[in-house]
Design a protein around this motif. Structure first.
Motif, mmCIF file in Angstrom:
data_model
loop_
_atom_site.group_PDB
_atom_site.id
_atom_site.type_symbol
_atom_site.label_atom_id
_atom_site.label_comp_id
_atom_site.label_asym_id
_atom_site.label_seq_id
_atom_site.Cartn_x
_atom_site.Cartn_y
_atom_site.Cartn_z
ATOM 1 N N SER B 155 70.156 -23.801 35.348
ATOM 2 C CA SER B 155 70.587 -23.657 36.611
ATOM 3 C C SER B 155 71.088 -22.540 37.702
ATOM 4 C CB SER B 155 71.856 -24.601 36.512
ATOM 5 O OG SER B 155 73.318 -24.895 37.710
ATOM 6 N N LEU B 156 70.863 -22.296 37.909
ATOM 7 C CA LEU B 156 70.872 -20.166 38.592
ATOM 8 C C LEU B 156 72.866 -20.544 38.880
ATOM 9 C CD1 LEU B 156 69.538 -17.181 39.414
ATOM 10 C CD2 LEU B 156 69.159 -18.322 41.063
ATOM 11 N N GLU B 157 73.145 -21.232 39.272
ATOM 12 C CA GLU B 157 74.687 -20.964 39.904
ATOM 13 C C GLU B 157 75.718 -20.156 38.850
ATOM 14 O OE1 GLU B 157 73.360 -23.193 40.810
ATOM 15 O OE2 GLU B 157 74.475 -25.026 40.942
ATOM 16 N N ASP B 158 75.253 -21.163 38.041
ATOM 17 C CA ASP B 158 75.993 -21.789 36.282
ATOM 18 C C ASP B 158 75.840 -21.024 34.965
ATOM 19 O OD1 ASP B 158 77.287 -23.949 37.254
ATOM 20 O OD2 ASP B 158 76.314 -24.987 35.786
ATOM 21 N N THR B 159 74.481 -20.241 35.424
ATOM 22 C CA THR B 159 73.961 -18.757 35.119
ATOM 23 C C THR B 159 74.745 -17.177 35.364
ATOM 24 O OG1 THR B 159 72.072 -19.769 34.407
ATOM 25 C CG2 THR B 159 72.311 -18.146 33.450
ATOM 26 N N VAL B 160 74.003 -17.030 36.678
ATOM 27 C CA VAL B 160 74.715 -16.217 37.022
ATOM 28 C C VAL B 160 76.493 -16.167 37.204
ATOM 29 C CG1 VAL B 160 75.571 -15.244 39.681
ATOM 30 C CG2 VAL B 160 73.152 -15.619 39.333
ATOM 31 N N CYS B 161 77.592 -17.093 37.169
ATOM 32 C CA CYS B 161 78.698 -17.134 36.881
ATOM 33 C C CYS B 161 78.602 -17.086 35.621
ATOM 34 C CB CYS B 161 79.655 -18.830 37.139
ATOM 35 S SG CYS B 161 81.213 -18.121 37.051
ATOM 36 N N ALA B 162 78.052 -17.245 34.397
ATOM 37 C CA ALA B 162 78.397 -16.862 33.468
ATOM 38 C C ALA B 162 78.507 -15.729 33.261
ATOM 39 C CB ALA B 162 77.511 -17.867 31.822
ATOM 40 N N GLY B 163 77.272 -15.340 33.396
ATOM 41 C CA GLY B 163 76.938 -13.889 33.811
ATOM 42 C C GLY B 163 77.774 -12.254 34.037
ATOM 43 N N ALA B 164 78.813 -13.082 34.803
ATOM 44 C CA ALA B 164 79.770 -11.758 35.608
ATOM 45 C C ALA B 164 81.003 -12.624 34.202
ATOM 46 C CB ALA B 164 80.222 -13.217 37.070
ATOM 47 N N ASP B 180 69.955 -13.533 24.014
ATOM 48 C CA ASP B 180 68.472 -12.692 25.337
ATOM 49 C C ASP B 180 69.413 -13.837 26.746
ATOM 50 O OD1 ASP B 180 67.108 -11.715 24.493
ATOM 51 O OD2 ASP B 180 65.331 -13.200 23.969
ATOM 52 N N ALA B 181 70.092 -15.046 26.262
ATOM 53 C CA ALA B 181 70.447 -15.840 27.360
ATOM 54 C C ALA B 181 71.867 -14.949 27.906
ATOM 55 C CB ALA B 181 71.290 -17.235 27.445
ATOM 56 N N VAL B 182 72.519 -13.973 27.096
ATOM 57 C CA VAL B 182 73.847 -13.237 27.854
ATOM 58 C C VAL B 182 72.922 -11.848 28.400
ATOM 59 C CG1 VAL B 182 75.835 -11.137 27.195
ATOM 60 C CG2 VAL B 182 75.169 -13.580 25.689
ATOM 61 N N THR B 183 71.982 -11.539 28.331
ATOM 62 C CA THR B 183 71.362 -10.297 28.152
ATOM 63 C C THR B 183 71.335 -10.858 30.290
ATOM 64 O OG1 THR B 183 70.813 -9.725 26.360
ATOM 65 C CG2 THR B 183 69.649 -8.693 28.209
ATOM 66 N N ALA B 184 70.094 -11.617 29.883
ATOM 67 C CA ALA B 184 69.459 -12.807 30.942
ATOM 68 C C ALA B 184 70.723 -12.959 32.412
ATOM 69 C CB ALA B 184 68.687 -13.775 30.974
ATOM 70 N N SER B 185 71.540 -13.753 32.092
ATOM 71 C CA SER B 185 73.247 -14.105 33.381
ATOM 72 C C SER B 185 74.026 -12.443 33.334
ATOM 73 C CB SER B 185 73.929 -14.865 32.036
ATOM 74 O OG SER B 185 74.268 -14.305 31.425
ATOM 75 N N VAL B 186 73.786 -11.611 32.677
ATOM 76 C CA VAL B 186 73.910 -9.988 33.135
ATOM 77 C C VAL B 186 73.437 -9.744 33.921
ATOM 78 C CG1 VAL B 186 74.710 -7.957 32.519
ATOM 79 C CG2 VAL B 186 75.530 -10.486 31.240
#
Lengths: 248, 248
Positions: B155-164, B180-186
């Protein structure tokens, strides 16, 4: 006559949710950049006759006893009975040309078997990116880009490679997507592509490989279009085709 | 005295692989931007006394019969017995102030219960981003950002929020990540943040909400720091704290 209905494009970012994306009519591209699918592409570029992917260590051992050349590893370590492991540098022409190789790896082999119900299972990597895109665009079925990932976790290099392929497919105008993983992978590729080698150093797999002295293949695995061959799975075996030919 | 050992930071991009990230010592932030965790943050900002998340429709129905106010939906549709659904606009002060609300949603509630073995389960969204980051930085435990996603898909919006959130945590110098999910989300957040409302229109969930006339909350859910309250799960109930207080 071109079909005007656009074809479905999805990216599956981990085998753990493969069932959400599975459709028998799919053309599935298995992507395991570090290192299984890069190694398979390299083997065909170097003239291997066929590759037999096996799921278990026990099957690999039995094939070795039956006289096959066996490439097999688990967690980056070559199994004691195997001839060599998973580095693309092992699949050199002197070792593989004209040969049948039995191949078992941690993640890649498993995904090939998971997807084997599909219309086609193809092997993708940066090494055959353009040929693969051309082939997929020339077909007429939905496409699923299946990231093998690492132990079911999100894997950056596989997702970026899926994004590179997705961008080419979307640019053809033939595909449509309502899959967030397509959007994310294309966006990650847009960040990575200006310096792919540098970007690849951010991946967790780079660290895992480096800790075992296995990261010498990073640059090799991140080069575009080393070969125009497209390995595919049929009747328990990987063969390769190039655009316009049914078999190499 | 600051602990010099850096703390683990991970992002789990789908409940399907939650078990790969689960550790009892984790501080877990459940993120379901569209719309469960945005609505929960809004409810506390508007003075709700407590929220009781329930997993099943049957539990929600029983609570309604017992006299509770019930917010409940499945796949974006308000259940017939419920008082209202999942839009943050439903959780207005006139409806929720001083009240106890029973809440059941498709993805968010499930994740809260999945993570309830952890040291803390906190509710995150763009609406309480900075307060949450400050709180997490002030603790001394590993952090897992848990994207509720949509039916186990990326889910893009949840991942972007996690990145923020991940960016704020990493900038504190207290955290380290080999995920890697941290890197991608940031990286996705770095693309989204220059125009978050515009980027949010790319999400598949925007299309799903729009098809049901429920996308009026897109801008509201993508605003930063609407509240400094941090909802958290304890003994079957959601309460809220702000920095420096154990409870609102």
């Amino acid at each position: 006559m071109m079909n005007t209905k656009k074809r479905r494009l999805e990216v599956c970012i981990t085998p753990a949710i493969y069932d959400k994306h599975a459709h028998d009519e799919n053309l599935v591209v298995v992507i395991d950049v570090l290192r299984a699918t890069s190694s398979i592409c390299t083997a065909f570029a170097n003239g291997v006759d066929r590759i037999i992917p096996v799921a278990t260590v026990e099957e690999a051992r039995q094939k070795k006893e039956a006289g096959y050349i066996v490439a097999s590893e688990r967690d980056g370590y070559v199994l004691d009975f195997a001839d060599f492991g998973n580095s693309p540098f092992n699949f050199s022409a002197d070792k593989v040309k004209g040969k049948q190789i039995v191949y078992s790896t941690t993640n890649g082999t498993r995904c090939i078997h998971m997807a084997s119900h599909s219309q086609e299972v193809l092997i993708g990597s940066f090494l055959n990116l353009s040929a693969l895109a051309k082939y997929l665009i020339a077909q007429d079925a939905p496409v699923l880009l299946f990231c093998a990932s690492w132990k079911d976790r999100f894997s950056l290099e596989d997702t970026v490679c899926a994004g590179a392929l997705a961008e080419l497919l979307l640019n053809s105008g033939q595909f449509e997507s309502i899959c967030d993983a397509v959007t994310a992978s294309v966006d990650l590729w847009s960040l990575a592509k200006t310096n792919l080698n540098s970007y690849s150093l951010k991946t967790a797999q780079k660290g895992r490989l480096a800790s075992k002295g296995l990261d010498d293949c990073m640059e090799f695995c991140h080069q575009l279009d080393f070969t125009n061959l497209i390995p595919y799975y049929t009747n328990g075996t990987l063969l390769a085709k190039s655009m316009g030919h049914s078999e190499k």
